[in-house]
Design a protein around this motif. Structure first.
Motif, PDB file in Angstrom:
ATOM      1  N   GLU A   8      33.264  44.745  44.977  1.00 20.37           N
ATOM      2  CA  GLU A   8      33.103  43.502  44.212  1.00 20.37           C
ATOM      3  C   GLU A   8      34.010  43.567  42.996  1.00 20.37           C
ATOM      4  O   GLU A   8      33.906  44.492  42.195  1.00 20.37           O
ATOM      5  CB  GLU A   8      31.629  43.357  43.805  1.00 20.37           C
ATOM      6  CG  GLU A   8      31.326  42.220  42.856  1.00 20.37           C
ATOM      7  CD  GLU A   8      31.700  40.861  43.411  1.00 20.37           C
ATOM      8  OE1 GLU A   8      32.773  40.334  43.024  1.00 20.37           O
ATOM      9  OE2 GLU A   8      30.928  40.322  44.231  1.00 20.37           O
ATOM     10  N   ASP A   9      34.914  42.581  42.866  1.00 13.85           N
ATOM     11  CA  ASP A   9      35.859  42.600  41.757  1.00 13.85           C
ATOM     12  C   ASP A   9      35.331  41.873  40.523  1.00 13.85           C
ATOM     13  O   ASP A   9      35.916  41.947  39.457  1.00 13.85           O
ATOM     14  CB  ASP A   9      37.197  41.983  42.192  1.00 13.85           C
ATOM     15  CG  ASP A   9      37.030  40.559  42.672  1.00 13.85           C
ATOM     16  OD1 ASP A   9      36.068  40.297  43.434  1.00 13.85           O
ATOM     17  OD2 ASP A   9      37.844  39.699  42.306  1.00 13.85           O
ATOM     18  N   ASP A  52      32.292  41.973  49.167  1.00 16.43           N
ATOM     19  CA  ASP A  52      32.617  40.631  48.704  1.00 16.43           C
ATOM     20  C   ASP A  52      33.785  40.114  49.533  1.00 16.43           C
ATOM     21  O   ASP A  52      34.707  40.858  49.863  1.00 16.43           O
ATOM     22  CB  ASP A  52      33.002  40.687  47.214  1.00 16.43           C
ATOM     23  CG  ASP A  52      33.351  39.322  46.655  1.00 16.43           C
ATOM     24  OD1 ASP A  52      32.744  38.330  47.109  1.00 16.43           O
ATOM     25  OD2 ASP A  52      34.215  39.247  45.772  1.00 16.43           O
ATOM     26  N   GLY A  54      35.964  37.670  48.667  1.00 15.35           N
ATOM     27  CA  GLY A  54      37.163  37.432  47.870  1.00 15.35           C
ATOM     28  C   GLY A  54      37.532  38.629  47.024  1.00 15.35           C
ATOM     29  O   GLY A  54      37.043  38.787  45.918  1.00 15.35           O
ATOM     30  N   LYS A 102      26.596  33.655  47.757  1.00 13.60           N
ATOM     31  CA  LYS A 102      26.436  33.655  46.300  1.00 13.60           C
ATOM     32  C   LYS A 102      26.190  32.226  45.856  1.00 13.60           C
ATOM     33  O   LYS A 102      26.781  31.315  46.434  1.00 13.60           O
ATOM     34  CB  LYS A 102      27.732  34.137  45.628  1.00 13.60           C
ATOM     35  CG  LYS A 102      28.040  35.599  45.764  1.00 13.60           C
ATOM     36  CD  LYS A 102      29.372  35.830  45.034  1.00 13.60           C
ATOM     37  CE  LYS A 102      29.893  37.227  45.235  1.00 13.60           C
ATOM     38  NZ  LYS A 102      31.274  37.341  44.731  1.00 13.60           N
TER      39      LYS A 102
HETATM   40 CA    CA Z   1      35.420  38.278  44.284  1.00 12.88          CA
END
Ligand code: CA
Length: 226
Positions: A8-9, A52, A54, A102
């Motif tokens: 997760e960024d 995640d 993205g 999310k």
């Molecule tokens: Ca992301």
């Protein structure tokens, strides 16, 4: 120890999620870029990947496809802000095992994590051994330092629930649900009575600080692995 790889960024999601996983007793590794995640996942040291969709570098779908293409069977729970049906199908197609949109509720995500770990974990009848305690589900037998100990039905189930999650806190509700199938016993002393019988049979009645089955006040119990 159950090891979770969290890809997760977004720090605002990764930080609280990582703390919550830690509270559940999991070891957490956080990676922020797709390429780093893929590398970690292929090392084979984790039990679950929360991925995640993205991510910078390589997106989650591609990470998942490449993992599967290289033979990784790591359980994958995909996270995404895009919650339409198409992404869901594409995610599962890429090899994800489950999917959470999310924003998610922490409690729901944790429930999915536990369910996924249970499904992907060791088969129901594999032998569990922690310290000198050995549980043989196929034979429904428990050995303590090599000698068989005779447990009543509920004591056996209780020990199995704790051994299945050795090193992690197991809540009283989880135990009541899995051993008795009855949360109405919450207010009763049933669980504590069986716990004290179990402790006696496995010789776990020494000083509280040295007990193999630790009482985690207000939460539940933890079978220590050391
Ligand atoms: Ca992301």
């Amino acid at each position: 120890m159950t090891a979770v790889l969290l890809a997760e960024d977004d720090e605002a999601i990764a930080a609280p999620l990582s703390r919550a996983l830690g509270r559940e007793g999991y070891t957490v590794t956080v990676e922020q870029s797709g390429t780093a995640v893929l590398e970690r996942a292929l090392e084979g040291n984790h039990d679950l990947l929360i991925l995640d969709l993205g991510l910078p570098g390589m997106d989650g779908l591609e990470v998942c496809r490449q993992m599967r293409a290289r033979g990784s069977e790591l359980a994958v729970l995909m996270l995404t802000a895009r919650t339409d049906e198409v992404d869901f199908v594409v995610g599962l197609d890429a090899g994800a095992d489950d999917y959470v949109g999310k924003p998610f509720r922490l409690a729901e995500l944790m429930a999915r994590v536990r369910a996924l770990l249970r499904r992907s974990g060791p088969a129901e009848d594999s032998v569990i051994e922690v310290g000198g305690l050995r549980l043989e589900p196929a034979a429904r037998r428990v050995l303590l330092n090599g000698s068989e100990i005779i447990l009543a039905n509920k004591e056996y189930e209780l020990l199995k629930v704790l051994l299945d999650r050795a090193g992690q806190v197991v809540s009283r509700d989880t135990i009541l649900r899995e051993v008795w199938g009855d949360l109405d016993l919450r207010g009763s002393k049933t669980l504590d009575m069986h716990m004290s019988w179990l402790r006696r049979k496995i010789g776990d009645e020494g000083p509280v600080a040295e007990r193999r089955i630790a009482t985690v006040r207000g939460v539940g119990f933890r079978l220590n692995t050391d």
